[in-house]
Design an enzyme around this catalytic site. Sequence first.
Site, PDB file in Angstrom:
ATOM      1  N   ALA A 164     -23.203 -35.694  27.690  1.00  0.00           N
ATOM      2  CA  ALA A 164     -22.906 -34.566  28.573  1.00  0.00           C
ATOM      3  C   ALA A 164     -22.801 -33.263  27.788  1.00  0.00           C
ATOM      4  O   ALA A 164     -23.323 -32.220  28.210  1.00  0.00           O
ATOM      5  CB  ALA A 164     -21.602 -34.834  29.330  1.00  0.00           C
ATOM      6  N   GLY A 207     -19.943 -42.265  24.251  1.00  0.00           N
ATOM      7  CA  GLY A 207     -21.371 -41.973  24.375  1.00  0.00           C
ATOM      8  C   GLY A 207     -21.686 -41.019  25.503  1.00  0.00           C
ATOM      9  O   GLY A 207     -22.521 -40.122  25.370  1.00  0.00           O
ATOM     10  N   CYS A 208     -20.999 -41.197  26.629  1.00  0.00           N
ATOM     11  CA  CYS A 208     -21.254 -40.341  27.791  1.00  0.00           C
ATOM     12  C   CYS A 208     -20.758 -38.922  27.556  1.00  0.00           C
ATOM     13  O   CYS A 208     -21.345 -37.956  28.051  1.00  0.00           O
ATOM     14  CB  CYS A 208     -20.585 -40.946  29.022  1.00  0.00           C
ATOM     15  SG  CYS A 208     -21.241 -42.577  29.432  1.00  0.00           S
ATOM     16  N   THR A 209     -19.675 -38.788  26.817  1.00  0.00           N
ATOM     17  CA  THR A 209     -19.176 -37.461  26.472  1.00  0.00           C
ATOM     18  C   THR A 209     -20.156 -36.749  25.541  1.00  0.00           C
ATOM     19  O   THR A 209     -20.459 -35.559  25.725  1.00  0.00           O
ATOM     20  CB  THR A 209     -17.791 -37.562  25.803  1.00  0.00           C
ATOM     21  OG1 THR A 209     -16.874 -38.172  26.719  1.00  0.00           O
ATOM     22  CG2 THR A 209     -17.269 -36.184  25.408  1.00  0.00           C
ATOM     23  N   ALA A 224     -20.109 -43.967  32.399  1.00  0.00           N
ATOM     24  CA  ALA A 224     -18.799 -43.554  32.909  1.00  0.00           C
ATOM     25  C   ALA A 224     -18.300 -42.284  32.237  1.00  0.00           C
ATOM     26  O   ALA A 224     -18.603 -42.016  31.076  1.00  0.00           O
ATOM     27  CB  ALA A 224     -17.774 -44.671  32.703  1.00  0.00           C
TER      28      ALA A 224
END
Length: 213
Positions: free
Chosen positions: A112, A107-109, A102
């Site tokens: 990315a 973690g996704c930030t 999401a």
Amino acid sequence: MASISLPKHSLPSVIPTHKPKTSSSHNHPILSKSSQSQFYGLKLSHSTSLAIPSSSSVKTAIFAKVNKGQVPPSFTLKDQDGKTLSLAKFKGKPVVVYFYPADETPGCTKQACAFRDSYEKFKKAGAEVVGISGDDPSSHKAFAKKYRLPFTLLSDEGNKIRKEWGVPADLFGTLPGRQTYVLDKKGVVQLIYNNQFQPEKHVDETLKLLQSL
């Protein structure tokens, strides 16, 4: 021979005679938070809780439907600008397709931003980078703008493509998986890398593979 006798009422004192209470639900909550979780890739609302399924409800583990050496199912999804984009558009050049849980989660930030910081290396290798999650295009647009992401983010609302590709979930199925695929110029999968809790390593592994193609 000497004999040992036990008190008449000793056993009932250590062995309970009543039956243990059983939960009326098949799921046993293990986590509940009143604010957004800091857990990698997971967002929790005020009423959200995680649950471990009971042994009677656990089904066969999910195995990847897309394997190395295969051509994955095609897709047509909306990007962060609301424009439709198909996987076929990347035919003729390597492409990195990474599924993540999401937008805006820790973690996704990190993942990315790691792809962003190495984006010139991907361009030098002639490869495109595409991120896919279940967030809508407006969420992707805000996420890409906030962190100055130079690559495409696609909206897989309903997780249809994630299911078709067979991306395995984590944490007893409650957390969407973090899995990266590297496709060569012919659209054939050359690498599948799964690592939920070390998001930056996806960049290292994909670059290593791309530089060997």
